[in-house]
Write a protein that holds these residues in place. Structure first.
Motif, short mmCIF file in Angstrom:
data_model
loop_
_atom_site.label_atom_id
_atom_site.label_comp_id
_atom_site.label_asym_id
_atom_site.label_seq_id
_atom_site.Cartn_x
_atom_site.Cartn_y
_atom_site.Cartn_z
N THR A 122 0.81 -1.23 0.00
CA THR A 122 0.00 0.00 0.00
C THR A 122 0.83 1.27 0.00
N PRO B 151 1.51 6.69 0.07
CA PRO B 151 0.43 5.78 -0.36
C PRO B 151 0.42 5.60 -1.88
N ASP C 189 -1.06 2.66 -5.25
CA ASP C 189 -1.77 1.44 -5.64
C ASP C 189 -0.91 0.62 -6.62
#
Length: 149
Positions: free
Chosen positions: A96, A128, A130
């Motif tokens: 993450t 952060p 993805d």
């Protein structure tokens, strides 16, 4: 300009305030894209830093995570970062976050000083994302305290 001393001081203030062992205190990295340097309020613990830049990536203010840079954009401004001290932090899931190196200047090299610290490297910031670590590493994504034009 010795950011390591500043960061140690922030950890030390937290440890003394809560009577914790300083070697068990680390930072949680909270990117605060809803504030600016002008609207930031002093947190109870830790510090909010601003004025950083990102290379080979940018902050997506809609999705609140790291994204590919805009074409032909070399650097982008990073959002404010709250370095929140925590005691005995649970490791962050590597899927993450991207552990982005934060350097003082664009020169990604430095010499080892007498204190045992690099003269240019500051810390690894947990940003952060993805995407995988390798995705950003292959792009040489990094953060900087200052740009030199």
């Amino acid at each position: 300009f010795f950011p390591q001393a500043f960061l140690t001081g922030a950890r030390q203030n937290f440890a003394r305030k809560h009577q914790y062992a300083i070697d068990k205190v680390t930072f949680q990295h909270i990117f605060m894209d809803d504030i600016t340097k002008d609207t930031a309020q002093k947190p109870d613990d830790g510090c909010i830093i601003y004025g950083m830049f990102m290379e080979s990536c940018r902050w997506d203010y809609e999705r609140h995570l790291l994204a590919d840079p805009i074409p032909k954009e070399l650097f982008s401004e990073a959002p404010c970062l709250w370095l929140k001290p925590v005691y005995d932090k649970v490791p962050t899931d590597p899927a993450t976050v991207y552990e982005s190196p934060l350097y003082k200047t664009l020169a990604r090299t430095g010499t080892l000083s007498t204190t045992g610290h690099s003269t240019n490297f500051v810390m690894m910031a947990e940003v952060p994302t993805d995407k995988s670590q390798s995705f950003w590493v292959l792009r040489s994504a990094a953060m900087f305290c200052a740009l030199k034009f």
